[in-house]
Design a protein around this motif. Structure first.
Motif, PDB file in Angstrom:
ATOM      1  N   TYR A  67       0.997  -1.157   0.078  1.00  0.00           N
ATOM      2  CA  TYR A  67       0.002  -0.020   0.101  1.00  0.00           C
ATOM      3  C   TYR A  67       0.801   1.056  -0.083  1.00  0.00           C
ATOM      4  N   TYR A  68       0.686   2.081  -0.958  1.00  0.00           N
ATOM      5  CA  TYR A  68       1.391   3.403  -1.382  1.00  0.00           C
ATOM      6  C   TYR A  68       0.652   4.538  -0.785  1.00  0.00           C
ATOM      7  N   LYS A  69       1.231   5.502  -0.122  1.00  0.00           N
ATOM      8  CA  LYS A  69       0.476   6.816   0.177  1.00  0.00           C
ATOM      9  C   LYS A  69       0.748   7.956  -1.084  1.00  0.00           C
ATOM     10  N   VAL A  70      -0.443   8.292  -1.433  1.00  0.00           N
ATOM     11  CA  VAL A  70      -0.554   9.174  -2.556  1.00  0.00           C
ATOM     12  C   VAL A  70       0.199  10.441  -2.347  1.00  0.00           C
ATOM     13  N   GLY A  71       1.344  10.696  -2.964  1.00  0.00           N
ATOM     14  CA  GLY A  71       2.161  11.697  -2.813  1.00  0.00           C
ATOM     15  C   GLY A  71       3.596  11.348  -2.446  1.00  0.00           C
ATOM     16  N   ASP A  72       3.864  10.319  -2.192  1.00  0.00           N
ATOM     17  CA  ASP A  72       5.172   9.515  -2.379  1.00  0.00           C
ATOM     18  C   ASP A  72       5.743   8.741  -3.547  1.00  0.00           C
ATOM     19  N   TRP A  73       7.029   8.780  -3.621  1.00  0.00           N
ATOM     20  CA  TRP A  73       7.595   7.972  -4.914  1.00  0.00           C
ATOM     21  C   TRP A  73       7.421   6.525  -4.599  1.00  0.00           C
ATOM     22  N   VAL A  74       6.981   5.856  -5.883  1.00  0.00           N
ATOM     23  CA  VAL A  74       6.616   4.575  -5.783  1.00  0.00           C
ATOM     24  C   VAL A  74       7.713   3.839  -6.681  1.00  0.00           C
ATOM     25  N   THR A  75       8.256   2.798  -6.439  1.00  0.00           N
ATOM     26  CA  THR A  75       9.365   2.011  -7.067  1.00  0.00           C
ATOM     27  C   THR A  75       8.937   0.679  -7.710  1.00  0.00           C
ATOM     28  N   PHE A  76       8.918   0.258  -8.847  1.00  0.00           N
ATOM     29  CA  PHE A  76       8.666  -0.987  -9.186  1.00  0.00           C
ATOM     30  C   PHE A  76       9.867  -1.458 -10.019  1.00  0.00           C
ATOM     31  N   ALA A  77      10.363  -2.743 -10.062  1.00  0.00           N
ATOM     32  CA  ALA A  77      11.407  -3.383 -10.542  1.00  0.00           C
ATOM     33  C   ALA A  77      11.131  -4.819 -11.025  1.00  0.00           C
ATOM     34  N   TRP A  78      11.572  -5.290 -12.148  1.00  0.00           N
ATOM     35  CA  TRP A  78      11.337  -6.659 -12.717  1.00  0.00           C
ATOM     36  C   TRP A  78      12.372  -7.219 -13.702  1.00  0.00           C
ATOM     37  N   ASN A  79      12.323  -8.395 -13.832  1.00  0.00           N
ATOM     38  CA  ASN A  79      13.206  -9.043 -14.724  1.00  0.00           C
ATOM     39  C   ASN A  79      12.379  -9.659 -15.747  1.00  0.00           C
ATOM     40  N   TYR A  80      12.920  -9.935 -16.883  1.00  0.00           N
ATOM     41  CA  TYR A  80      12.192 -10.515 -17.969  1.00  0.00           C
ATOM     42  C   TYR A  80      12.569 -12.082 -17.942  1.00  0.00           C
ATOM     43  N   THR A  81      11.465 -12.882 -18.322  1.00  0.00           N
ATOM     44  CA  THR A  81      11.746 -14.396 -18.512  1.00  0.00           C
ATOM     45  C   THR A  81      11.009 -14.874 -19.825  1.00  0.00           C
ATOM     46  N   SER A  82      11.686 -15.903 -20.371  1.00  0.00           N
ATOM     47  CA  SER A  82      11.217 -16.554 -21.504  1.00  0.00           C
ATOM     48  C   SER A  82      11.482 -15.915 -22.669  1.00  0.00           C
ATOM     49  N   LEU A  83      12.114 -14.788 -22.835  1.00  0.00           N
ATOM     50  CA  LEU A  83      12.110 -13.964 -24.048  1.00  0.00           C
ATOM     51  C   LEU A  83      12.947 -14.543 -25.083  1.00  0.00           C
ATOM     52  N   SER A  84      12.530 -14.798 -26.271  1.00  0.00           N
ATOM     53  CA  SER A  84      13.110 -15.108 -27.474  1.00  0.00           C
ATOM     54  C   SER A  84      13.476 -13.804 -28.275  1.00  0.00           C
TER      55      SER A  84
END
Length: 273
Positions: free
Chosen positions: A120-137
């Protein structure tokens, strides 16, 4: 007799000599002229034949040169067509050569981690999302990142045409968005969406290609202004009682106490205790 014979022979010789001289004097020029005249057409015909042969040779040479040029041109054009055809064939092979039994490309969240639970993120803060890729040809050239909310059917753009790296990441300034955005952020649940910028959010997954990712949900809330304790009242808390309920409870407790005291007094008066 012998003298007459000699004279006759001499006369015949003179006649022949005179005839020869006459013929020789009369016929040389016309014969030479005729010969010259007859030789001129022959020379002209020979010259014409030579010119015709030369023209024919030049024409054949030019035709041969043109044919060679045409052959070169045809070879170049054929080469280009073959090259173009090869490119198209290669592109088609790139699209269709993947085994349909292979999975489509996907995304595995890194931040927040899968074991972190619901966020849960408070509106007004910075939100960070990070991810890796899988099964990409096939790696996408760029990706779009959105957040959607079913409560208002809203779509919030986090990033567009973002360059693809081994680990993707996006930083979202929700405070700046809330201050300038036309669609305000609500206290609701949102879905993170990541997909190929050359595709669409409704694209069908393909083996080896990045499929639309919409599996991660998160909550956002808008903080309420501070209120002092006396004026604060929790209207949504389960254990909270309204004022009328508090008065009813007080009345019941009072009546119970009066009943107990009255019973004790009467019991003492009659010697029960």
């Amino acid at each position: 007799m012998a003298g007459q014979t000699n004279v006759r022979s001499l006369n015949q010789l003179l006649d022949c000599h005179i005839l020869t001289i006459f013929l020789a004097s009369a016929s040389p020029e016309p014969t030479a002229s005729a010969t010259a005249d007859s030789s001129q057409p022959t020379d002209s015909a020979a010259a014409s034949s030579g010119e015709s042969a030369a023209a024919t040779t030049d024409k054949d040479a030019k035709s041969t040169g043109k044919s060679e040029s045409t052959g070169k041109s045809t070879g170049k054009v054929t080469g280009k067509v073959s090259s173009a055809t090869g490119t198209k064939a290669t592109k088609h092979a790139t699209i269709s050569d993947f085994d349909p039994r292979l999975p489509a490309g996907g995304i595995q969240m890194v931040t927040p981690a899968a074991i972190a639970g619901q966020q849960y993120y408070k509106v007004g803060d910075w939100v960070t999302f990070a991810w890796n890729y899988t099964s990409l040809s096939v790696t996408p050239t760029a990706i779009d990142i959105l957040a959607t909310c079913t409560a208002n059917q809203g779509t919030y753009t986090l990033a567009v045409n973002q360059t693809v790296h081994e680990t993707g990441e996006v930083l979202w300034d929700t405070g700046a968005y809330q201050a300038t955005g036309t669609l305000p952020l609500l206290t609701e649940t949102y879905t993170l969406m990541i997909y190929d910028a050359d595709s669409s959010v409704s694209a069908t997954p393909k083996a080896g290609y990045l499929a639309v990712y919409n599996q991660y949900t998160f909550g956002m809330y808008t903080p309420q202004p501070y209120e002092s304790f006396p004026a604060w009242h929790c209207s949504t808390c389960n254990a909270a009682l309204s004022r009328s309920e508090q008065q009813t409870l007080s009345f019941l407790l009072g009546m119970g106490a009066i009943t107990v005291l009255s019973f004790g007094w009467f019991a003492g008066s009659f010697g029960v205790f």
